[in-house]
Enzyme design. Structure first.
Site, PDB file in Angstrom:
ATOM      1  CG  HIS A  91      -2.112   7.724  57.492  1.00 23.91           C
ATOM      2  ND1 HIS A  91      -2.875   7.122  58.455  1.00 23.91           N
ATOM      3  CD2 HIS A  91      -0.846   7.270  57.692  1.00 23.91           C
ATOM      4  CE1 HIS A  91      -2.121   6.328  59.196  1.00 23.91           C
ATOM      5  NE2 HIS A  91      -0.878   6.416  58.756  1.00 23.91           N
ATOM      6  CB  SER A 141       0.299   5.271  61.723  1.00 19.11           C
ATOM      7  OG  SER A 141       0.074   4.436  60.608  1.00 19.11           O
ATOM      8  CG  ASP A 147      -5.978   7.597  57.325  1.00 24.73           C
ATOM      9  OD1 ASP A 147      -5.491   6.658  56.680  1.00 24.73           O
ATOM     10  OD2 ASP A 147      -5.762   7.789  58.533  1.00 24.73           O
TER      11      ASP A 147
END
Length: 308
Positions: free
Chosen positions: A279, A158, A249
């Site tokens: 995610h 991320s 995501d």
């Protein structure tokens, strides 16, 4: 894939939408830290795990060194930056993931506890990341961590994936491999269509707006490649890349765009899509069927990338 279990589990542990507007940064950090042991399966054993500090631009940067069995220095090394939108996450929230990456890659790994927003806005995280890398390949880093400076990888998930991508751009001649895990590669486009399968869970439509508000003193800074490495104009000569993406995501498109830009330049890129996964699945191996296998596959790819 049956995703019926994970939304309920995320709600139970208070991380269904960690950036919900009513939550403060300390509250979000505690929730994620408390949930982690319940969301991630027990990691494999390692020969040693050591706490250390790295000199940084604003004081010492806490770090953790993971040494797999059979590793002797100078050894292949990965520098890992945790995710959490530059606001949450720490060495504890990503400890199990780091142990698994080190164990199955056969390479040493150092995770860093870079400074977080809003207390420390941009460029604090970037500056800490760059300082950690430069120390890792220095004589001091080689002596303390056992780094082989000719075999260094960068990785992160991320926001940490964005930091890893930034590092690979500015230190491209010193990095052999980059493993980017559903990376946050830009904060220019912050309002994204809501994925129906994720309604009410994880990255809500306002999440990137909240990240930008916390991380950037001036939202115009989002155009800076240190914030949005997707918009770096010169990608020539980047190291071999493997991107692990999540199908469910909001960041999926930017990861694909980065892959396509690298491929257009003829650079070596591998891409693995976690089908039916959201995610954050690298930290949800106890909740999501198939997540652990992909984390293990990423570790193998990391080891292969450092040896290749």
């Amino acid at each position: 894939m049956d995703t019926s279990r994970w939304p309920e589990a995320l709600v139970k542990f208070g991380i269904d939408d960690p950036f919900e507007p009513a939550r403060s940064a300390p509250h979000m950090r505690r929730a994620l830290r408390n949930a982690t042991p319940h969301m991630d399966v027990k990691p494999p054993a390692l020969e040693a795990v050591e706490e250390l500090v790295i000199p940084g631009p604003a004081g010492e940067i806490p770090a953790r060194l993971y040494i797999p069995f059979g590793s002797t220095g100078p050894a292949p090394m990965t520098l890992y930056m945790h995710g959490g939108g530059y606001v949450i996450g720490d060495l504890e929230t990503h400890d199990r993931e780091c142990r698994r990456l080190a164990a199955h890659s056969g390479a040493r790994l150092i995770a860093i506890d870079y400074r977080l927003a809003p207390e420390h806005p941009f460029p604090a995280a970037v500056d800490d990341t760059l300082a950690a890398f430069d120390w890792l390949v220095s004589e001091a880093g080689q002596a303390r961590a056992g780094t082989d400076p000719s075999r260094v990888a960068v990785s992160g998930d991320s926001a940490g994936g964005g930091l890893a991508a930034f590092l690979a751009q500015v230190r491209r001649d010193e990095i052999r491999f980059q493993l980017l895990i559903y990376p946050l590669l830009q904060l220019v486009e912050r309002r994204k269509p809501r994925l129906k399968a994720l309604e009410g869970h994880l990255l809500a439509s306002f999440t990137l707006e909240r990240i930008a508000e916390a991380y950037l003193i001036d939202t115009e800074l989002a155009k800076d490649p240190r914030v949005s490495p997707l918009f770096e104009t010169d990608l020539t000569g980047l190291p071999k890349t493997h991107i692990f993406a999540a199908e469910l995501d909001p960041l999926l498109d930017e990861g694909q765009a980065y892959r396509d830009r690298l491929l257009a330049l003829g650079l070596p890129v591998d891409y693995t899509l976690g089908k039916g996964l959201p995610h954050g699945y690298f930290n949800l191996t106890a909740v999501l069927p198939g997540a652990k296998a992909l984390v293990d596959a990423a570790a193998v790819a990391l080891g292969d990338g450092l040896r290749g």
